[in-house]
Design an enzyme around this catalytic site. Structure first.
Site, PDB file in Angstrom:
ATOM      1  N   LYS A   1       0.825  -1.210   0.000  1.00 27.03           N
ATOM      2  CA  LYS A   1       0.000   0.000   0.000  1.00 27.03           C
ATOM      3  C   LYS A   1       0.864   1.268   0.000  1.00 27.03           C
ATOM      4  O   LYS A   1       0.427   2.322  -0.451  1.00 27.03           O
ATOM      5  CB  LYS A   1      -0.932   0.012   1.214  1.00 27.03           C
TER       6      LYS A   1
HETATM    7  C1  LIG Z   1      -4.305  -4.580   0.120  1.00 26.73           C
HETATM    8  C2  LIG Z   1      -3.494  -5.821   0.035  1.00 26.73           C
HETATM    9  C3  LIG Z   1      -3.730  -6.790  -0.970  1.00 26.73           C
HETATM   10  C4  LIG Z   1      -4.872  -6.684  -1.961  1.00 26.73           C
HETATM   11  O1  LIG Z   1      -4.668  -5.693  -2.939  1.00 26.73           O
HETATM   12  P1  LIG Z   1      -5.912  -5.149  -3.798  1.00 26.73           P
HETATM   13  O2  LIG Z   1      -5.378  -4.005  -4.563  1.00 26.73           O
HETATM   14  O3  LIG Z   1      -6.948  -4.742  -2.789  1.00 26.73           O
HETATM   15  O4  LIG Z   1      -6.381  -6.269  -4.666  1.00 26.73           O
HETATM   16  C5  LIG Z   1      -2.886  -7.894  -1.025  1.00 26.73           C
HETATM   17  N1  LIG Z   1      -1.888  -8.058  -0.131  1.00 26.73           N
HETATM   18  C6  LIG Z   1      -1.627  -7.158   0.849  1.00 26.73           C
HETATM   19  C7  LIG Z   1      -0.533  -7.411   1.816  1.00 26.73           C
HETATM   20  C8  LIG Z   1      -2.418  -6.001   0.961  1.00 26.73           C
HETATM   21  O5  LIG Z   1      -2.161  -5.122   1.934  1.00 26.73           O
END
Ligand SMILES: *Cc1c(COP(=O)(O)O)cnc(C)c1O
Length: 499
Positions: free
Chosen positions: A113
């Protein structure tokens, strides 16, 4: 470049306006009217460039109302070695002849993120200036873990903004909780809510639309905005690392310019993999996009059958950031693949809201399954995969990345496709250390230990350092002690904002 709403009833606006507002007034998501296109020679030009130079090349096609200097400032403020522990920002780790792992977790909160939330605040403050915005922007976030901390870290001390993060008191890991309640910065607030994630999210949604609240904010020159992945400013920086990974594959001689590769993406809200789809449409040589889910496998079923059905049991798994039943960004894919049919997309979203289910026609389902291959992984398979990767390659992956590797194995068995593949790795193993240690060290070894002790043990046994931002987390001063009932969330916001 103008931005349209996926529901089709809002007049097109600039990227700065789209990023400032987050969501369109008709409830849709903002998308670019057309995608910039990249020739092989453009991609070749990226090979000997830094991550930031590659980012500028991709971003300027989308945010063409930002000046070169503005974009430059955004990129260099976001991606630098003060914030990221790897000078390459998003390095590739070769696992074997077929698989490379794209590590997207070298940012300040150790999850992918950061790739978007480190740059979004800079996009937003520039957008405010460019659009003559005079209000203070207050970012409200409901989080089940990763987003909250990444948003706090991104917005901390950013002028003209405040950020308030609500998390379910018992619904986040010990590491995630400590990350949020020890957050430093003069404009940041984190609040524990007595309730589960759904209560927390509903609470935040209600505040966004609370008429009395909006009026009193207006009188105080304050506006709410959102930092979740419906904001275009979070999606667009994610396109960059698909190009960057490809350029690195060419650079290392893994592939020749023009060769196609697969990407496997652990998916929840469909934001990350959607960025991969956009990259492909822009001209990046991509073979398949593999959509990897955990037992909340709504997307697996949708890609196989064309029916999206969220009426099923919600499962709490050991890859919690993918425990999602409504993948908001799928709406952008549907808009793109129906040739921007806002009316049709609105209809499906209405059915989803009212009945929890909608179906696309057969032709569209076929098109989708040509681009995407999908499957899911159980909790047990996740742990076994972590263990195998450690044994075979002396490399430790987190639970979300393990879901991707396991689904990739299923893909190879099912299709026999031996195209070179990039596994998109979304979190540091230390972020989900309990499950990871259970898999590589065995349950006995960590019995009775708290998460902080587990980190030390994992680090020692596997000979990998604990990331600096997670190190000594348990010794940091607790700065945020607010706890509130789910019904009192609006009062907490008023108290913090003094309105
Ligand atoms: C948010 C997240 C995801 C999922 O990503 P999306 O863009 O919501 O599909 C996968 N792995 C981790 C560690 C995340 O924080």
């Amino acid at each position: 470049m103008l931005y349209h709403s996926t529901r089709g009833t809002v007049a097109p606006i600039s990227s700065a306006e789209a990023i400032k507002s987050g969501i369109a007034a008709d409830g849709g998501l903002f998308v670019p009217e057309k995608l910039p296109s990249f020739k092989l020679s453009d991609i070749e030009a990226m090979v000997d460039r830094t991550y930031n130079e590659r980012a500028l090349a991709v971003l300027k096609g989308f945010l063409d109302d930002y000046t070169e200097k503005e974009l430059n400032d955004c990129v260099y403020n976001a991606y630098n070695t003060i914030k990221f522990t790897s000078p390459e920002i998003a390095p590739l780790h070769k696992l074997n002849d077929n698989i490379s792992v794209l590590e997207l977790w070298h940012g300040p909160t150790c999850a992918f993120k950061d790739m978007a939330l480190q740059i979004l605040p800079h996009f937003m403050t520039n957008a405010m200036r460019k659009t003559g915005e005079e209000c203070e922007i207050v970012i409200l976030v409901a989080t089940s873990g990763d987003t909250g901390k990444a948003a706090l870290e991104g917005f901390k001390d950013v002028d003209g903004t405040k950020i308030i993060v609500f998390f379910p008191r018992g619904g986040v890991s010990e590491v995630q909780k400590m990350q949020m309640i020890t957050q430093e910065g003069k404009n940041v607030y984190s609040v524990a809510v007595e309730g589960n994630f759904d209560d927390t999210q509903s609470g935040v949604k209600a505040i966004f639309t609370d008429a009395a609240m909006i009026t009193s904010l207006k009188e105080n020159n304050i506006k709410f905005s959102s930092a979740n992945s419906i904001n275009w400013g979070r999606l667009v920086p994610q396109i960059v690392y698909y190009f960057s990974a490809y350029a690195d594959m060419v650079k290392s001689g893994e592939i020749k310019l023009g060769d196609k590769i697969n990407f496997v993406v652990p998916t929840g809200n469909f934001g990350n993999i959607l960025a991969g789809y956009y990259a492909k449409k822009m001209g990046l040589p991509v073979n398949k996009l593999v959509c990897a889910s955990n037992e909340n496998n709504v997307l697996t079923d949708f890609i196989h059958t064309g029916t999206y059905n969220k009426n099923r049991e919600f499962k709490k798994t050991n890859s919690p950031s993918m425990d999602i039943l409504i993948s908001s960004n799928l709406e952008r894919l549907l808009f793109e693949m129906t040739g921007h049919d806002g009316k049709q997309v609105s209809q499906w979203m209405k059915e989803l809201k009212e009945n929890g289910i909608y179906s696309v026609d057969e032709e569209l389902q076929e098109e989708i399954s040509k681009l995407f291959w999908a499957d899911f992984t159980t909790e047990k398979e996740t742990l076994t995969t972590i263990e195998c990767i450690y044994k075979d390659y002396n490399y430790v992956v987190d639970t979300h990345t393990a879901v991707a590797v396991d689904v990739y194995d299923k893909y190879v068995i099912s299709t026999g496709d031996m195209t070179k593949t990039v596994i998109v790795s979304t979190a540091s193993p230390f972020k989900f250390n309990q499950s990871v240690a259970q898999a590589v060290l065995g349950e006995k070894k960590i019995a009775g230990m708290d998460e902080f002790t587990i980190s030390h043990v994992l680090s020692k046994e596997c000979d990998i350092p604990v990331p600096p931002s997670l190190k000594d987390l348990e010794k940091k001063e607790i700065l945020h002690k607010r706890i509130c009932d789910k019904n009192d969330m609006p009062d907490v916001v008023k108290d913090i904002l003094k309105v």
